[in-house]
Design an enzyme around this catalytic site. Sequence first.
Site, PDB file in Angstrom:
ATOM      1  N   GLY A  10      -6.272 -54.846 -13.043  1.00 32.62           N
ATOM      2  CA  GLY A  10      -7.683 -54.944 -13.593  1.00 32.62           C
ATOM      3  C   GLY A  10      -7.874 -56.773 -13.315  1.00 32.62           C
ATOM      4  O   GLY A  10      -7.057 -57.556 -13.365  1.00 32.62           O
ATOM      5  N   ASP A  35       0.766 -45.109 -19.252  1.00 32.38           N
ATOM      6  CA  ASP A  35      -0.430 -44.556 -18.786  1.00 32.38           C
ATOM      7  C   ASP A  35      -1.305 -44.169 -20.090  1.00 32.38           C
ATOM      8  O   ASP A  35      -0.785 -43.473 -20.820  1.00 32.38           O
ATOM      9  CB  ASP A  35      -0.376 -42.908 -18.057  1.00 32.38           C
ATOM     10  CG  ASP A  35      -1.342 -42.512 -17.619  1.00 32.38           C
ATOM     11  OD1 ASP A  35      -2.699 -42.890 -18.118  1.00 32.38           O
ATOM     12  OD2 ASP A  35      -1.467 -41.371 -16.889  1.00 32.38           O
ATOM     13  N   ALA A  59      -8.731 -50.453 -19.545  1.00 30.33           N
ATOM     14  CA  ALA A  59      -9.857 -49.367 -20.205  1.00 30.33           C
ATOM     15  C   ALA A  59     -10.276 -48.549 -19.206  1.00 30.33           C
ATOM     16  O   ALA A  59     -10.092 -48.772 -17.834  1.00 30.33           O
ATOM     17  CB  ALA A  59     -10.761 -50.374 -20.728  1.00 30.33           C
ATOM     18  N   THR A 100     -16.568 -54.855 -25.653  1.00 33.63           N
ATOM     19  CA  THR A 100     -17.440 -54.963 -24.716  1.00 33.63           C
ATOM     20  C   THR A 100     -18.856 -55.321 -25.482  1.00 33.63           C
ATOM     21  O   THR A 100     -18.900 -55.008 -26.562  1.00 33.63           O
ATOM     22  CB  THR A 100     -17.791 -53.723 -23.817  1.00 33.63           C
ATOM     23  OG1 THR A 100     -18.801 -53.796 -23.263  1.00 33.63           O
ATOM     24  CG2 THR A 100     -17.823 -52.517 -24.745  1.00 33.63           C
ATOM     25  N   TYR A 124     -19.453 -45.054 -23.013  1.00 35.09           N
ATOM     26  CA  TYR A 124     -18.412 -46.176 -22.750  1.00 35.09           C
ATOM     27  C   TYR A 124     -18.560 -47.047 -24.224  1.00 35.09           C
ATOM     28  O   TYR A 124     -17.584 -47.317 -24.750  1.00 35.09           O
ATOM     29  CB  TYR A 124     -18.722 -47.083 -21.698  1.00 35.09           C
ATOM     30  CG  TYR A 124     -18.243 -48.480 -21.530  1.00 35.09           C
ATOM     31  CD1 TYR A 124     -16.748 -48.513 -21.056  1.00 35.09           C
ATOM     32  CD2 TYR A 124     -18.722 -49.766 -21.598  1.00 35.09           C
ATOM     33  CE1 TYR A 124     -16.211 -49.877 -21.237  1.00 35.09           C
ATOM     34  CE2 TYR A 124     -18.245 -50.852 -21.451  1.00 35.09           C
ATOM     35  CZ  TYR A 124     -17.049 -50.753 -21.299  1.00 35.09           C
ATOM     36  OH  TYR A 124     -16.255 -52.040 -21.080  1.00 35.09           O
ATOM     37  N   LYS A 128     -15.595 -47.447 -26.648  1.00 35.13           N
ATOM     38  CA  LYS A 128     -15.024 -48.883 -26.963  1.00 35.13           C
ATOM     39  C   LYS A 128     -14.787 -49.225 -28.553  1.00 35.13           C
ATOM     40  O   LYS A 128     -14.263 -49.943 -29.273  1.00 35.13           O
ATOM     41  CB  LYS A 128     -15.468 -49.931 -26.107  1.00 35.13           C
ATOM     42  CG  LYS A 128     -15.444 -49.750 -24.711  1.00 35.13           C
ATOM     43  CD  LYS A 128     -13.753 -50.023 -24.125  1.00 35.13           C
ATOM     44  CE  LYS A 128     -13.520 -51.477 -24.339  1.00 35.13           C
ATOM     45  NZ  LYS A 128     -12.209 -51.878 -23.700  1.00 35.13           N
ATOM     46  N   TRP A 149     -20.010 -58.766 -18.887  1.00 30.58           N
ATOM     47  CA  TRP A 149     -20.341 -58.849 -17.458  1.00 30.58           C
ATOM     48  C   TRP A 149     -19.247 -59.881 -16.683  1.00 30.58           C
ATOM     49  O   TRP A 149     -19.355 -60.934 -16.181  1.00 30.58           O
ATOM     50  CB  TRP A 149     -21.678 -59.767 -17.339  1.00 30.58           C
ATOM     51  CG  TRP A 149     -22.694 -59.116 -18.011  1.00 30.58           C
ATOM     52  CD1 TRP A 149     -22.860 -58.048 -18.778  1.00 30.58           C
ATOM     53  CD2 TRP A 149     -24.283 -59.224 -17.388  1.00 30.58           C
ATOM     54  NE1 TRP A 149     -24.226 -57.706 -19.023  1.00 30.58           N
ATOM     55  CE2 TRP A 149     -25.047 -58.544 -18.149  1.00 30.58           C
ATOM     56  CE3 TRP A 149     -24.792 -60.027 -16.577  1.00 30.58           C
ATOM     57  CZ2 TRP A 149     -26.527 -58.452 -18.019  1.00 30.58           C
ATOM     58  CZ3 TRP A 149     -26.232 -60.030 -16.041  1.00 30.58           C
ATOM     59  CH2 TRP A 149     -26.851 -59.113 -16.852  1.00 30.58           C
TER      60      TRP A 149
END
Length: 294
Positions: A10, A35, A59, A100, A124, A128, A149
């Site tokens: 990531g 996982d 995520a 987020t 999403y 989250k 972003w």
Amino acid sequence: MKILVTGTSGQLARSLAERAEGRADIVLVGRPDFDLENPATFAPVLRSVAPDMVINAAAHTGVDLQEDEPERAFRINAEAPAELARLTRLAGIPIVQVSTDYVFDGRVAQPYIETDVPNPQTVYGCSKLAGEEAVRAGNPDHLVVRTAWVVSRHGRNFVKTMLSLAATRDRLQVVEDQFGNPTEAHDLADGLLAAAASWRKQGGFPQGLYHLAGQGRASWYELAAHVFAVSASLGGPSALVEPVGSEHWPAKAARPANSQLSSDAFARDFTYRAGEWRGRVAALVAELVGSTNS
Ligand SMILES: NC(=O)c1ccc[n+]([C@@H]2O[C@H](COP(=O)([O-])OP(=O)(O)OC[C@H]3O[C@@H](n4cnc5c(N)ncnc54)[C@H](OP(=O)(O)O)[C@@H]3O)[C@@H](O)[C@H]2O)c1
């Protein structure tokens, strides 16, 4: 300080590993050994790494994809953080959960602060937000950091997508009526490492929820135009960008019109601010174009 970071490839995980040198010992963990869809994998990894802190940077980040697979989104973004919070509390260590800007509905004009009420409009965002709540409930020694972003040389992101599209297209349409704060993943990593250092010094976090994003507001159109202006000046790929309204850009998940985050509380408590987006994106484009040209 040893920090277990979830997500081996990531953007944030790799940036944390790069930025931590001399500040923390980062252990990246990911599939298949760790996982998020298989909570049975968590305890053995936590036992063998024996960290002082966990940063959950992994995520399900496919915003449109998740509209079609909400159960999977909640498994990864909400149930896994819940179990990680439980295990870290049992181990007596703190957990940092990254969240987020899409927890907000985007219906206000100003940047969101931590006390603003979330109202996610996408799977999403909902998953989250459920992850935030699960971490808050599961481990009192927690930190939730919302960001926005995210771009970097790693993984997939808007800047890399624009540059690769320009290799095959002369003209692109980009949405001009959604606004946010482009954030370089390495800046986010620096902020989280500053928070980790503060936790170590103070024995806790001043408050449980912060926003941390790049400085300055951009629309996706402004971001794309800036990417191509910098790239063209360096002899890299470039395309003509045509601004369009969201109604011309059908996406499964409706993004917030304004998801700017105020990072003032983070700056006050951790003496750290992420960079201004134009300069950080220019440096990133220079790096990406340079690595393509060389
Ligand atoms: N990207 C953004 O614009 C943005 C904006 C706001 C907030 N955030 C939040 O910031 C954090 C970091 O984002 P990012 O941009 O670094 O994400 P990213 O580049 O998309 O990376 C996500 C990571 O999660 C891992 N992952 C996904 N499913 C997994 C599973 N079942 N088990 C273990 N690992 C799994 C992926 O592993 P693989 O390598 O195996 O695929 C990948 O390493 C996330 O919490 C994200 O929600 C991101």
